[in-house]
Design a protein around this motif. Structure first.
Motif, PDB file in Angstrom:
ATOM      1  N   GLN A  12       0.832  -1.205   0.000  1.00  0.00           N
ATOM      2  CA  GLN A  12       0.000   0.000   0.000  1.00  0.00           C
ATOM      3  C   GLN A  12       0.869   1.258   0.000  1.00  0.00           C
ATOM      4  N   PHE A  50      -9.538   3.506  -4.660  1.00  0.00           N
ATOM      5  CA  PHE A  50      -8.871   3.471  -3.357  1.00  0.00           C
ATOM      6  C   PHE A  50      -9.677   4.119  -2.235  1.00  0.00           C
ATOM      7  N   HIS A 166      -5.057  -2.572  -8.552  1.00  0.00           N
ATOM      8  CA  HIS A 166      -5.499  -2.621  -7.156  1.00  0.00           C
ATOM      9  C   HIS A 166      -5.839  -4.046  -6.737  1.00  0.00           C
TER      10      HIS A 166
END
Length: 175
Positions: A12, A50, A166
């Motif tokens: 991340q 996100f 992602h």
């Protein structure tokens, strides 16, 4: 005692850095064109993918901008302008339509100069803010058109790409 960081937290953190750098690289690549930028389009997509983590991306990007261009009064407005766009996207996040996001991005480009005038209002009064904003109206119109066109064209392919990245990140696969 050394603290252990999970691989997901490391991924991340790396993703925030990479996505922020992509924003800056896109901005620098289009800098020769007046108020044509990818930042708005990418932030719309980043926010959808996100969610609230986008604020880390935004503030790393804004810090990088300050390091590249200097920390002038304009920089202060970037601390809140990009967050406003993210908040708009979070409010409308259930809507997944390229035309809608192109309109949002275009409207944001049109209002960009007015939003940037707020620090001038605080530091110089209404006359300074109005002078700053009104001098930039032709550029805000270009900003509106550029944002609309880029978002309309790039929204779907970039959304697919960022969502796939992602998903790979969440599954522990390489970015």
């Amino acid at each position: 005692m050394q603290e252990y960081k999970s691989p997901n937290k490391i991924r991340q953190t790396v993703a925030v850095g990479i996505l922020s750098a992509i924003l800056l690289a896109g901005q620098l690549a289009l800098a020769p064109l007046p108020n044509i930028e990818l930042v708005s389009t990418l932030l719309i997509i980043y926010t959808q993918v996100f969610k609230k983590q986008v604020f880390f991306i935004i503030y790393v990007f804004v810090l990088l901008e300050g390091l590249v261009f200097g920390f002038g009064i304009w920089w202060m407005s970037y601390l809140y302008i990009w967050s406003i766009l993210a908040l708009i996207v979070l409010a409308l996040q259930k809507l997944d339509n390229a035309v809608l996001w192109a309109v949002v991005s275009g409207a944001f480009g049109l209002l960009f100069g007015a939003l940037c005038a707020i620090p001038y209002l605080i530091s110089g009064g209404i006359g300074a803010a109005f002078a700053y904003w009104s001098a930039g109206i032709p550029y805000d119109i270009l900003h509106c058109g550029g944002n609309f066109a880029l978002t309309l064209i790039l929204y779907k392919p970039l959304t697919r790409l960022i969502r796939k990245l992602h998903q790979n990140m969440q599954n522990g696969q390489p970015l």
